[in-house]
Each structure stands twice: as C-alpha cells, then as structure tokens.
Design a protein around this motif. Structure first.
Motif, PDB file in Angstrom:
ATOM      1  N   PHE A  97       0.799  -1.226   0.000  1.00 36.86           N
ATOM      2  CA  PHE A  97       0.000   0.000   0.000  1.00 36.86           C
ATOM      3  C   PHE A  97       0.833   1.279   0.000  1.00 36.86           C
ATOM      4  O   PHE A  97       0.280   2.375   0.041  1.00 36.86           O
ATOM      5  CB  PHE A  97      -0.948  -0.004   1.209  1.00 36.86           C
ATOM      6  N   ILE A  98       2.164   1.116  -0.024  1.00 33.27           N
ATOM      7  CA  ILE A  98       3.029   2.313  -0.028  1.00 33.27           C
ATOM      8  C   ILE A  98       2.772   3.197  -1.249  1.00 33.27           C
ATOM      9  O   ILE A  98       2.593   4.411  -1.105  1.00 33.27           O
ATOM     10  CB  ILE A  98       4.516   1.901   0.068  1.00 33.27           C
ATOM     11  N   PRO A  99       2.737   2.650  -2.481  1.00 33.90           N
ATOM     12  CA  PRO A  99       2.482   3.530  -3.640  1.00 33.90           C
ATOM     13  C   PRO A  99       1.134   4.248  -3.565  1.00 33.90           C
ATOM     14  O   PRO A  99       1.021   5.413  -3.937  1.00 33.90           O
ATOM     15  CB  PRO A  99       2.520   2.552  -4.828  1.00 33.90           C
ATOM     16  N   LEU A 100       0.118   3.527  -3.062  1.00 33.70           N
ATOM     17  CA  LEU A 100      -1.209   4.118  -2.957  1.00 33.70           C
ATOM     18  C   LEU A 100      -1.199   5.319  -2.013  1.00 33.70           C
ATOM     19  O   LEU A 100      -1.686   6.406  -2.352  1.00 33.70           O
ATOM     20  CB  LEU A 100      -2.203   3.070  -2.455  1.00 33.70           C
ATOM     21  N   LEU A 101      -0.613   5.137  -0.828  1.00 32.82           N
ATOM     22  CA  LEU A 101      -0.645   6.185   0.186  1.00 32.82           C
ATOM     23  C   LEU A 101       0.231   7.373  -0.187  1.00 32.82           C
ATOM     24  O   LEU A 101      -0.167   8.530   0.001  1.00 32.82           O
ATOM     25  CB  LEU A 101      -0.220   5.603   1.536  1.00 32.82           C
ATOM     26  N   THR A 102       1.424   7.103  -0.706  1.00 30.83           N
ATOM     27  CA  THR A 102       2.302   8.219  -1.097  1.00 30.83           C
ATOM     28  C   THR A 102       1.715   8.970  -2.294  1.00 30.83           C
ATOM     29  O   THR A 102       1.829  10.194  -2.382  1.00 30.83           O
ATOM     30  CB  THR A 102       3.713   7.718  -1.438  1.00 30.83           C
ATOM     31  N   HIS A 156     -13.467  10.364   3.271  1.00 37.30           N
ATOM     32  CA  HIS A 156     -14.045   9.590   2.169  1.00 37.30           C
ATOM     33  C   HIS A 156     -13.074   8.510   1.684  1.00 37.30           C
ATOM     34  O   HIS A 156     -13.461   7.349   1.493  1.00 37.30           O
ATOM     35  CB  HIS A 156     -14.393  10.523   1.002  1.00 37.30           C
ATOM     36  N   LEU A 157     -11.805   8.900   1.471  1.00 34.49           N
ATOM     37  CA  LEU A 157     -10.818   7.940   0.968  1.00 34.49           C
ATOM     38  C   LEU A 157     -10.498   6.873   2.006  1.00 34.49           C
ATOM     39  O   LEU A 157     -10.276   5.698   1.666  1.00 34.49           O
ATOM     40  CB  LEU A 157      -9.542   8.685   0.554  1.00 34.49           C
ATOM     41  N   GLY A 158     -10.454   7.286   3.285  1.00 32.35           N
ATOM     42  CA  GLY A 158     -10.173   6.318   4.348  1.00 32.35           C
ATOM     43  C   GLY A 158     -11.256   5.256   4.440  1.00 32.35           C
ATOM     44  O   GLY A 158     -10.970   4.059   4.603  1.00 32.35           O
ATOM     45  N   LEU A 159     -12.525   5.673   4.340  1.00 34.97           N
ATOM     46  CA  LEU A 159     -13.633   4.708   4.372  1.00 34.97           C
ATOM     47  C   LEU A 159     -13.548   3.753   3.185  1.00 34.97           C
ATOM     48  O   LEU A 159     -13.749   2.539   3.330  1.00 34.97           O
ATOM     49  CB  LEU A 159     -14.963   5.464   4.353  1.00 34.97           C
ATOM     50  N   LEU A 160     -13.218   4.311   2.023  1.00 34.66           N
ATOM     51  CA  LEU A 160     -13.073   3.470   0.839  1.00 34.66           C
ATOM     52  C   LEU A 160     -11.929   2.468   1.017  1.00 34.66           C
ATOM     53  O   LEU A 160     -12.039   1.285   0.662  1.00 34.66           O
ATOM     54  CB  LEU A 160     -12.824   4.351  -0.389  1.00 34.66           C
ATOM     55  N   GLY A 161     -10.803   2.949   1.592  1.00 35.70           N
ATOM     56  CA  GLY A 161      -9.652   2.062   1.834  1.00 35.70           C
ATOM     57  C   GLY A 161      -9.975   0.965   2.821  1.00 35.70           C
ATOM     58  O   GLY A 161      -9.552  -0.189   2.654  1.00 35.70           O
ATOM     59  N   LEU A 162     -10.733   1.311   3.863  1.00 34.70           N
ATOM     60  CA  LEU A 162     -11.134   0.313   4.868  1.00 34.70           C
ATOM     61  C   LEU A 162     -11.988  -0.779   4.231  1.00 34.70           C
ATOM     62  O   LEU A 162     -11.761  -1.980   4.457  1.00 34.70           O
ATOM     63  CB  LEU A 162     -11.908   1.009   5.993  1.00 34.70           C
ATOM     64  N   LEU A 163     -12.955  -0.380   3.406  1.00 34.26           N
ATOM     65  CA  LEU A 163     -13.846  -1.347   2.773  1.00 34.26           C
ATOM     66  C   LEU A 163     -13.122  -2.209   1.739  1.00 34.26           C
ATOM     67  O   LEU A 163     -13.441  -3.384   1.550  1.00 34.26           O
ATOM     68  CB  LEU A 163     -15.020  -0.615   2.114  1.00 34.26           C
ATOM     69  N   LEU A 198      -5.418  -4.177   9.194  1.00 33.85           N
ATOM     70  CA  LEU A 198      -4.680  -3.481   8.131  1.00 33.85           C
ATOM     71  C   LEU A 198      -5.586  -2.467   7.437  1.00 33.85           C
ATOM     72  O   LEU A 198      -5.143  -1.367   7.069  1.00 33.85           O
ATOM     73  CB  LEU A 198      -4.133  -4.487   7.114  1.00 33.85           C
ATOM     74  N   GLY A 199      -6.847  -2.805   7.273  1.00 32.92           N
ATOM     75  CA  GLY A 199      -7.785  -1.847   6.700  1.00 32.92           C
ATOM     76  C   GLY A 199      -7.900  -0.599   7.556  1.00 32.92           C
ATOM     77  O   GLY A 199      -7.979   0.529   7.055  1.00 32.92           O
ATOM     78  N   ALA A 200      -7.889  -0.814   8.899  1.00 35.50           N
ATOM     79  CA  ALA A 200      -7.948   0.327   9.816  1.00 35.50           C
ATOM     80  C   ALA A 200      -6.689   1.183   9.713  1.00 35.50           C
ATOM     81  O   ALA A 200      -6.750   2.420   9.809  1.00 35.50           O
ATOM     82  CB  ALA A 200      -8.145  -0.169  11.243  1.00 35.50           C
ATOM     83  N   VAL A 201      -5.534   0.535   9.543  1.00 37.49           N
ATOM     84  CA  VAL A 201      -4.271   1.278   9.376  1.00 37.49           C
ATOM     85  C   VAL A 201      -4.353   2.197   8.172  1.00 37.49           C
ATOM     86  O   VAL A 201      -3.983   3.382   8.229  1.00 37.49           O
ATOM     87  CB  VAL A 201      -3.081   0.302   9.231  1.00 37.49           C
ATOM     88  N   ILE A 202      -4.845   1.662   7.068  1.00 35.46           N
ATOM     89  CA  ILE A 202      -4.958   2.455   5.839  1.00 35.46           C
ATOM     90  C   ILE A 202      -5.937   3.606   6.037  1.00 35.46           C
ATOM     91  O   ILE A 202      -5.678   4.756   5.640  1.00 35.46           O
ATOM     92  CB  ILE A 202      -5.384   1.566   4.669  1.00 35.46           C
ATOM     93  N   ALA A 216       0.756   1.914  11.749  1.00 34.77           N
ATOM     94  CA  ALA A 216       0.842   0.442  11.668  1.00 34.77           C
ATOM     95  C   ALA A 216       1.466  -0.160  12.911  1.00 34.77           C
ATOM     96  O   ALA A 216       1.003  -1.205  13.419  1.00 34.77           O
ATOM     97  CB  ALA A 216       1.658   0.050  10.422  1.00 34.77           C
ATOM     98  N   THR A 217       2.488   0.503  13.409  1.00 38.94           N
ATOM     99  CA  THR A 217       3.170   0.009  14.621  1.00 38.94           C
ATOM    100  C   THR A 217       2.205   0.027  15.816  1.00 38.94           C
ATOM    101  O   THR A 217       2.169  -0.923  16.611  1.00 38.94           O
ATOM    102  CB  THR A 217       4.397   0.882  14.931  1.00 38.94           C
ATOM    103  N   LEU A 218       1.417   1.070  15.933  1.00 40.57           N
ATOM    104  CA  LEU A 218       0.489   1.199  17.064  1.00 40.57           C
ATOM    105  C   LEU A 218      -0.696   0.237  16.940  1.00 40.57           C
ATOM    106  O   LEU A 218      -1.090  -0.426  17.913  1.00 40.57           O
ATOM    107  CB  LEU A 218      -0.007   2.636  17.175  1.00 40.57           C
TER     108      LEU A 218
END
Length: 446
Positions: free
Chosen positions: A316-321, A366-373, A383-387, A440-442
C-alpha cells in the motif's frame, strides 16, 4: 505566398540562392505573418530572411518578435545592422532586448541611441528588474485639467507617431501629479471648448516599483488600455499598455507551468531549442528532487524491521504516497492560482490553512472509508484500519502544507510555483510514510 506558407519553402528559396525572389515573397506578407515565419526558422536562416526585408517592414516585424528572437538576430547580423531598427523601438522594448543580450553587445546598442531616445531608455533602465517600471513606456501624451478637448486632440495628433498609445491620456498637474485619465473617444465626442476637468475620470494606476506581474494582472482584470505608472510621490512616469500586460501575464503563466512540472521554461520554440538547453532546463530540478527524495529512503530504512514483520504493508506504499502527494499538489496548485489572480494575500495564511485542513479532512474521511472497505476483506480489519487512519491523517496534513507553502514562498519573495508540485510531492511522500508506519506500529502492535 499564402498564410499557410511553411518555413521550409522559405528555406528552399535560400538554398537556391534566390534572395530576390525571397525578398519579393516576404514583401507581400504582413509583419505578423513574417514574425511567425522568423520564429519558426533557425537563427541563421531567420537572419537571412530578415536582412532582405524593406526598412519599414523590418522595423514593424522586429518590434513584434520575442526578445529571444531579437537577440538571435542581433547575434547573427551584428549590432551595427540593427542599430537603426533598435532606435525605432519603444523604450520598454529596447530595455527588454538589452536584458537578453551579452553586456558588451548591449552597451554597443545603447551607445547607438542619442538625445531623447537615450534619455527615455535610461529612465526605464533605472528601475529594478521585475518591477513594472522596467516594462512601462515613458513616452505618452498628457493632458491638463484646464486644457480644452481640442487642444489635447491636437497634441495627440502631433505625438501619435512617437507615443506608444494615445487612446488613454493621463491628466496631470503642473508638477506631473496624476489627477485622472481621459479617453480619446471622450475627447473626440466632446465639444472642442470643453475642459478636460469635466471629462476626466479617476485613474487606476500603479507604482513603478510594484511587481510587474501583479500590475499586469490588474491591468487585464480591469480592461485598462493603458495604466498610468507613477513614482512614490504620485508623479506620472509612464504607461503600461494592455498589450504589454498581456505578454507579461502570458510569460508568467508559461514560467509557472514549467516550474510546477520541475523544469525551467524554454526561451525559444521547442523545435529550435537545442538538446543541451532542454537538458539544462531540467537537470537542476531533477538533482534537487533526487536529493530531497532521500527523505523517503531514510523513512523506509527506519521502518525496515516493521516491513519484515508485515510484508503486506509494502503493497500500500504507492497508494498512500500517491494520494498524499497528489493532495498536496492539488492544494498548492489551487493556492498558487489564487495568489496569481489576486484572490488571496500572504496575510490570509491562517484562513488558507484552516480551509485546506478541513478540505483535507473531508477528503481523508471519504478515501479512508473506501480504503477500509477495500482492504479489510483481503488483508484483515486491522490493516484496513491502518490504511483508513493513515489517509485520515495524511490528507489534511498534505493539503495544509500544500496550501501554506506557496504563501510562505511569496512572503520570502520566491516564486510560489517553485514550491508547488515537485517539493510538496516529495515532502508528502516522506511524511505519509512516517505516518503510515507509525499508525501500523500502534495498531498492529509491531
């Protein structure tokens, strides 16, 4: 020759040595079409074509060429051949050409001016580069409040050949204080014995030391044919015409667009620009970005152990950056444009930061909810929550930084476009990764 005549056909005549035919062909063209042809030709061929032009056509054509093309012609023909044409230019155009030439050639051309021509050029040269005083015309028709319309019309007729414009006439006092403006149309429509004081309107002017891009934009926004330029004591020193304002604004837009893409603007048409020049316009920015990108590498190195424990994080690094960088770039582009249009000022930094933070938070939600789903069914809820948390944090951060940096640049007297896409993308990449691995660490307990 038709309006669609290609430069290659001009070259064919040159190759055949048919200079008489070339001269006849160019003689039948209006200057605006000759300008297009000369700017599409390599400097040496453009110089040959220019040399066969009749004197008056050459003067009219040279005046409309880009300053870089003018400099190329001077380099090819020698300053002696264009000295007479140089003297025919308006003072602001003379100074624009001098700024493009090597110092030695510029001095030789300046020596070719005498009397009032030299005095007018020196007035413009006396202002710093980047100020509107450097681009104004010090030759203008003036009026006084007590003069009649007939008197001013006669003066405009007498000075029309030496003034850059006569359509807007500044009204000044005996001490040259700017009192207002009167249009030539108003004068022509009025009775000849009416006084200028009855016809004039308040002037929208600018100080000679103001930034040239801001003044040009103001001139265009108000649709002013000629904007009076004054010194710090409100004494008239020149005019900025709307055609010069349009050229200044266009050049500024081209420069901002290039710098937003991590490059410098090309000074000549693309096909006439050497590969070395194109490389030089890009290499410095790429080196700066390469150095700044080491921030991203350092962050990845810091969390190398975290990646080893949960390899899926790397996916998910490319997506987030990408989202973080694009969010910052969008904000920077919007604010830079608003600065250019005069919609905001440096003093609005807190309001801009607040607006961009709220917009970023909404985007992140909006993007976070989409990433979680999207991520939870395949990689687990954690991991969905991290994103989701990362996007909710990164988007407002990137938007705020992207919105504020152009204002900081403006306050530091740096071109805001420099701080748009390239630097902000790199900054958002590094901070996005830092937030991602911290979350992610937390959450994952790594």
């Amino acid at each position: 020759m038709t309006i669609t005549q290609e430069p290659r056909q001009i070259r064919d005549r040159m190759s055949a040595g048919d200079l008489a035919g070339l001269a006849q062909t160019l003689k039948d063209l209006p200057p605006v079409e000759i300008v297009d042809l000369l700017e599409d030709l390599p400097p040496r061929e453009a110089a040959v074509a220019f040399r066969v032009l009749p004197k008056q056509t050459a003067v009219a054509t040279f005046d409309q060429l880009r300053t870089t093309t003018q400099a190329d012609l001077v380099a090819e023909l020698g300053h002696g051949h264009v000295a007479d044409i140089f003297a025919e230019l308006d003072p602001d155009d003379q100074v624009g050409l001098l700024d493009e030439l090597p110092a030695r050639v510029a001095k030789e051309l300046l020596r070719s001016l005498h009397g009032e021509d030299l005095q007018a050029a020196m007035v413009v040269l006396g202002y710093p580069q980047g100020s509107v005083g450097r681009r104004m015309s010090p030759e203008y028709v003036h009026a006084r409040p007590a003069e009649t319309a007939a008197t001013v019309i006669t003066r405009a007729t007498d000075l029309a050949s030496v003034s850059e414009t006569i359509y807007t006439i500044p009204v000044i006092s005996r001490d040259r204080d700017l009192l207002g403006v009167v249009s030539l149309r108003e004068l022509l429509a009025a009775e000849g014995d009416r006084e200028v004081a009855e016809l004039m309107t308040p002037a929208v002017g600018a100080r000679a030391t103001e930034d040239v891009e801001e003044v040009a934009r103001r001139c265009l926004d108000h649709g002013i044919l000629a904007m009076p330029i004054t010194d710090d004591e409100n004494r008239l020193v020149g005019l900025l015409t709307i055609d010069d304002a349009a050229r200044i604004s266009q050049a500024a837009a081209v420069e901002d667009q290039a710098r937003a893409g991590a490059s410098e603007p090309l000074r000549r048409p693309y096909l006439l620009t050497s590969v070395r020049s194109i490389t030089r316009s890009r290499i410095v920015w790429l080196l700066v970005l390469a150095v700044s990108a080491t921030l991203t590498v350092n962050v990845l190195e810091m969390f190398e152990a975290t990646l080893e424990q949960r390899v899926a994080l790397a996916l998910f690094i490319p997506l987030l950056t990408g989202i973080g960088g694009n969010t910052g770039s969008q904000a920077a582009t919007t604010v830079t444009r608003a600065l250019a249009m005069g919609d905001i000022r440096v003093r609005d930094v807190v309001r801009v930061a607040s607006k961009e933070a709220r917009a970023g938070l909404l985007l992140g939600g909006h993007l976070g909810l989409l990433g979680l789903l999207a991520a939870s069914p395949f990689y687990g809820m954690q991991l969905g929550a991290v994103i989701a948390v990362t996007l909710l944090t990164v988007c407002p951060l990137a938007a705020t930084v992207g919105g504020v940096m152009p204002l900081v640049a403006k306050a530091c007297r740096v071109d805001p476009a420099v701080f748009s896409t390239p630097f902000i993308s790199t900054f958002c990449d590094a901070t996005g990764l830092l937030v991602y691995f911290t979350v992610a660490t937390l959450v994952l307990g790594l």
